[in-house]
Design a protein around this motif. Structure first.
Motif, PDB file in Angstrom:
ATOM      1  N   MET A   1       0.842  -1.194   0.000  1.00 39.98           N
ATOM      2  CA  MET A   1       0.000   0.000   0.000  1.00 39.98           C
ATOM      3  C   MET A   1       0.876   1.242   0.000  1.00 39.98           C
ATOM      4  O   MET A   1       1.872   1.308   0.731  1.00 39.98           O
ATOM      5  N   SER A   2       0.537   2.236  -0.820  1.00 40.43           N
ATOM      6  CA  SER A   2       1.323   3.455  -0.902  1.00 40.43           C
ATOM      7  C   SER A   2       1.066   4.336   0.310  1.00 40.43           C
ATOM      8  O   SER A   2       0.043   4.228   0.984  1.00 40.43           O
ATOM      9  N   THR A   3       2.035   5.222   0.595  1.00 41.81           N
ATOM     10  CA  THR A   3       1.887   6.178   1.690  1.00 41.81           C
ATOM     11  C   THR A   3       1.006   7.333   1.229  1.00 41.81           C
ATOM     12  O   THR A   3       1.289   7.950   0.205  1.00 41.81           O
ATOM     13  N   PRO A   4      -0.061   7.661   1.959  1.00 44.58           N
ATOM     14  CA  PRO A   4      -0.934   8.773   1.537  1.00 44.58           C
ATOM     15  C   PRO A   4      -0.179  10.099   1.534  1.00 44.58           C
ATOM     16  O   PRO A   4       0.733  10.324   2.342  1.00 44.58           O
ATOM     17  N   LEU A   5      -0.550  10.962   0.618  1.00 45.85           N
ATOM     18  CA  LEU A   5       0.029  12.301   0.513  1.00 45.85           C
ATOM     19  C   LEU A   5      -1.040  13.355   0.779  1.00 45.85           C
ATOM     20  O   LEU A   5      -2.213  13.149   0.487  1.00 45.85           O
ATOM     21  N   HIS A   6      -0.604  14.469   1.330  1.00 47.25           N
ATOM     22  CA  HIS A   6      -1.452  15.649   1.370  1.00 47.25           C
ATOM     23  C   HIS A   6      -1.232  16.403   0.068  1.00 47.25           C
ATOM     24  O   HIS A   6      -0.107  16.531  -0.407  1.00 47.25           O
ATOM     25  N   LEU A   7      -2.302  16.920  -0.498  1.00 50.75           N
ATOM     26  CA  LEU A   7      -2.204  17.639  -1.761  1.00 50.75           C
ATOM     27  C   LEU A   7      -2.680  19.066  -1.576  1.00 50.75           C
ATOM     28  O   LEU A   7      -3.742  19.309  -0.993  1.00 50.75           O
ATOM     29  N   ALA A   8      -1.881  20.019  -2.044  1.00 50.87           N
ATOM     30  CA  ALA A   8      -2.252  21.439  -2.055  1.00 50.87           C
ATOM     31  C   ALA A   8      -2.286  21.915  -3.500  1.00 50.87           C
ATOM     32  O   ALA A   8      -1.556  21.401  -4.352  1.00 50.87           O
ATOM     33  N   LEU A   9      -3.124  22.890  -3.767  1.00 44.14           N
ATOM     34  CA  LEU A   9      -3.275  23.440  -5.103  1.00 44.14           C
ATOM     35  C   LEU A   9      -2.917  24.922  -5.082  1.00 44.14           C
ATOM     36  O   LEU A   9      -3.415  25.667  -4.242  1.00 44.14           O
ATOM     37  N   ALA A  10      -2.035  25.342  -5.990  1.00 44.84           N
ATOM     38  CA  ALA A  10      -1.644  26.748  -6.094  1.00 44.84           C
ATOM     39  C   ALA A  10      -2.491  27.441  -7.148  1.00 44.84           C
ATOM     40  O   ALA A  10      -2.639  26.936  -8.264  1.00 44.84           O
ATOM     41  N   VAL A  11      -3.059  28.590  -6.789  1.00 44.67           N
ATOM     42  CA  VAL A  11      -3.852  29.372  -7.746  1.00 44.67           C
ATOM     43  C   VAL A  11      -3.372  30.817  -7.722  1.00 44.67           C
ATOM     44  O   VAL A  11      -2.807  31.291  -6.737  1.00 44.67           O
ATOM     45  N   ASP A  12      -3.611  31.518  -8.823  1.00 44.76           N
ATOM     46  CA  ASP A  12      -3.232  32.922  -8.930  1.00 44.76           C
ATOM     47  C   ASP A  12      -4.352  33.820  -8.423  1.00 44.76           C
ATOM     48  O   ASP A  12      -5.514  33.403  -8.324  1.00 44.76           O
ATOM     49  N   THR A  13      -4.004  35.069  -8.151  1.00 39.30           N
ATOM     50  CA  THR A  13      -5.000  36.053  -7.775  1.00 39.30           C
ATOM     51  C   THR A  13      -5.738  36.522  -9.028  1.00 39.30           C
ATOM     52  O   THR A  13      -5.106  36.982  -9.977  1.00 39.30           O
TER      53      THR A  13
ATOM     54  N   ALA B   1      -1.907  33.102  -4.579  1.00 36.85           N
ATOM     55  CA  ALA B   1      -0.780  34.001  -4.806  1.00 36.85           C
ATOM     56  C   ALA B   1      -1.217  35.451  -4.656  1.00 36.85           C
ATOM     57  O   ALA B   1      -2.406  35.777  -4.738  1.00 36.85           O
ATOM     58  N   ASP B   2      -0.244  36.324  -4.453  1.00 37.53           N
ATOM     59  CA  ASP B   2      -0.560  37.741  -4.317  1.00 37.53           C
ATOM     60  C   ASP B   2       0.576  38.572  -4.886  1.00 37.53           C
ATOM     61  O   ASP B   2       1.752  38.204  -4.764  1.00 37.53           O
ATOM     62  N   SER B   3       0.238  39.682  -5.539  1.00 35.52           N
ATOM     63  CA  SER B   3       1.215  40.608  -6.112  1.00 35.52           C
ATOM     64  C   SER B   3       0.932  41.995  -5.571  1.00 35.52           C
ATOM     65  O   SER B   3       0.040  42.695  -6.083  1.00 35.52           O
ATOM     66  N   PRO B   4       1.634  42.425  -4.528  1.00 34.81           N
ATOM     67  CA  PRO B   4       1.359  43.748  -3.950  1.00 34.81           C
ATOM     68  C   PRO B   4       1.478  44.856  -4.992  1.00 34.81           C
ATOM     69  O   PRO B   4       2.424  44.907  -5.776  1.00 34.81           O
ATOM     70  N   GLY B   5       0.494  45.737  -5.001  1.00 36.61           N
ATOM     71  CA  GLY B   5       0.511  46.847  -5.926  1.00 36.61           C
ATOM     72  C   GLY B   5      -0.167  46.579  -7.252  1.00 36.61           C
ATOM     73  O   GLY B   5      -0.472  47.506  -8.007  1.00 36.61           O
ATOM     74  N   ALA B   6      -0.415  45.296  -7.570  1.00 39.31           N
ATOM     75  CA  ALA B   6      -1.083  44.963  -8.823  1.00 39.31           C
ATOM     76  C   ALA B   6      -2.573  45.273  -8.712  1.00 39.31           C
ATOM     77  O   ALA B   6      -3.146  45.229  -7.618  1.00 39.31           O
ATOM     78  N   PRO B   7      -3.226  45.594  -9.833  1.00 39.91           N
ATOM     79  CA  PRO B   7      -4.669  45.916  -9.790  1.00 39.91           C
ATOM     80  C   PRO B   7      -5.518  44.656  -9.658  1.00 39.91           C
ATOM     81  O   PRO B   7      -6.253  44.280 -10.569  1.00 39.91           O
ATOM     82  N   ARG B   8      -5.407  44.015  -8.512  1.00 37.29           N
ATOM     83  CA  ARG B   8      -6.129  42.771  -8.270  1.00 37.29           C
ATOM     84  C   ARG B   8      -6.663  42.764  -6.852  1.00 37.29           C
ATOM     85  O   ARG B   8      -6.215  43.533  -5.991  1.00 37.29           O
ATOM     86  N   VAL B   9      -7.608  41.877  -6.583  1.00 44.90           N
ATOM     87  CA  VAL B   9      -8.114  41.709  -5.225  1.00 44.90           C
ATOM     88  C   VAL B   9      -7.032  41.023  -4.388  1.00 44.90           C
ATOM     89  O   VAL B   9      -6.420  40.046  -4.812  1.00 44.90           O
ATOM     90  N   GLU B  10      -6.796  41.548  -3.213  1.00 39.11           N
ATOM     91  CA  GLU B  10      -5.755  41.019  -2.336  1.00 39.11           C
ATOM     92  C   GLU B  10      -6.081  39.585  -1.910  1.00 39.11           C
ATOM     93  O   GLU B  10      -7.241  39.224  -1.716  1.00 39.11           O
ATOM     94  N   ALA B  11      -5.046  38.765  -1.762  1.00 40.47           N
ATOM     95  CA  ALA B  11      -5.238  37.335  -1.515  1.00 40.47           C
ATOM     96  C   ALA B  11      -6.007  37.058  -0.228  1.00 40.47           C
ATOM     97  O   ALA B  11      -6.820  36.136  -0.167  1.00 40.47           O
ATOM     98  N   GLY B  12      -5.753  37.844   0.815  1.00 41.89           N
ATOM     99  CA  GLY B  12      -6.474  37.631   2.063  1.00 41.89           C
ATOM    100  C   GLY B  12      -7.952  37.903   1.929  1.00 41.89           C
ATOM    101  O   GLY B  12      -8.786  37.214   2.541  1.00 41.89           O
ATOM    102  N   VAL B  13      -8.317  38.910   1.132  1.00 38.72           N
ATOM    103  CA  VAL B  13      -9.724  39.206   0.883  1.00 38.72           C
ATOM    104  C   VAL B  13     -10.371  38.069   0.099  1.00 38.72           C
ATOM    105  O   VAL B  13     -11.505  37.658   0.381  1.00 38.72           O
ATOM    106  N   LEU B  14      -9.654  37.523  -0.879  1.00 36.21           N
ATOM    107  CA  LEU B  14     -10.182  36.395  -1.648  1.00 36.21           C
ATOM    108  C   LEU B  14     -10.404  35.176  -0.754  1.00 36.21           C
ATOM    109  O   LEU B  14     -11.393  34.456  -0.903  1.00 36.21           O
TER     110      LEU B  14
END
Length: 290
Positions: A1-13, A41-54
């Motif tokens: 039996m394989s060892t289970p992994l935790h999986l995370a997904l990276a997304v852009d703002t 992800a977050d890019s300070p100063g870019a015209p996007r919604v801030e990651a914490g708000v999302l």
């Protein structure tokens, strides 16, 4: 039996309303697929919604997946950073994490009136912000809120503490303006290249092949990281990483095509429980009773 992994997904703002709708669909699909948490992800100063708000936007549109916005130590006031993350943990009932950002981009720093930061200055500030955030999350003991109607007391002031933190570039008195997060401490995630690996719950490690990932994961654990996740740019043979790392962070543009075949670790009621991380004891409660 394989060892289970935790999986995370990276997304852009996202930058448009349509992109925000697409982000919501992606995150809810990831939740259905058994992904442990998503990093924003977050890019300070870019015209996007801030990651914490999302992340706050996604808090009530999800029920199990962890939400990990990137907040930059060099462009975010430390007290506000700790408060925002504690509030996210309350809103998600214990599913918040923090991807430690440490931008040196001149345009981003200019948005808060700062000049260029040297590598050692940035490393020291990163360490200080993590340290004060952890102290602020502990500044309310778990039983500080008593709601005693008979005496008219909402909290026990002896269980709310000033942190009186003095860093190299800032000071914070505290306490936090919100009670202790449900997880006790928000899960702290960051690259093993930040120079603060011992302060991380999850170290993100890269590598050209499995052996390099293995070496960097082992080094991260030796330096004090509780978990090591391989940080991959796209789909990969995850089975080869089972037993090498505790989890993997992937960037997948189309979840409809499915996740790479691998046994995933089960999802718990809080992100710490999902990851097998204990809920930390409160440092001020320990000191008070010692």
């Amino acid at each position: 039996m394989s060892t289970p992994l935790h999986l995370a997904l990276a997304v852009d703002t996202p930058s448009t309303a349509a992109d925000i709708d697409a982000l919501e669909r992606t995150v809810t699909a990831a939740e259905r697929a058994g992904v442990a948490f998503v990093t924003i992800a977050d890019s300070p100063g870019a015209p996007r919604v801030e990651a914490g708000v999302l992340a706050s936007f996604l808090a009530r549109r999800t029920t199990r997946i962890g939400l990990a916005p990137t907040l930059h130590v060099s462009t975010t006031e430390p007290f506000h950073l700790a408060t925002q993350l504690a509030s996210l943990d309350h809103a998600t009932l214990g599913r918040a994490a923090w991807v430690v950002g440490a931008t040196r981009d001149a345009a981003a720093l200019a948005t808060v009136g700062r000049g260029p930061l040297g590598p050692e200055e940035l490393r020291r500030e990163t360490a200080d912000v993590i340290d004060v955030a952890r102290r602020l999350w502990d500044s309310w003991e778990d039983d500080a809120v008593i709601r005693d109607v008979a005496t008219g007391r909402f909290l026990d002031r002896d269980r709310v503490h000033h942190v009186d933190f003095e860093g190299a570039g800032f000071s914070v008195a505290g306490p936090l303006i919100t009670p202790r997060p449900p997880q006790g401490q928000v899960v702290v995630v960051g690259s093993d290249t930040l120079g603060v690996t011992g302060r991380l719950d999850i170290a993100l490690v890269g590598g050209e092949d499995v052996e390099e990932i293995r070496r960097r994961a082992a080094r991260a654990r030796q330096h004090g990281a509780r978990l090591a996740f391989a940080d991959l740019a796209g789909p990969a043979d995850l089975a080869r990483l089972a037993g090498v790392v505790d989890g993997v962070r992937l960037r997948i543009d189309d979840l409809d095509a499915g996740l790479p075949p691998v046994e995933l670790a089960p999802i718990g009621p809080t992100l710490r429980e999902t990851l097998g991380l204990p809920r930390p004891a409160n440092r001020y409660a320990i000191a008070r009773t010692a």
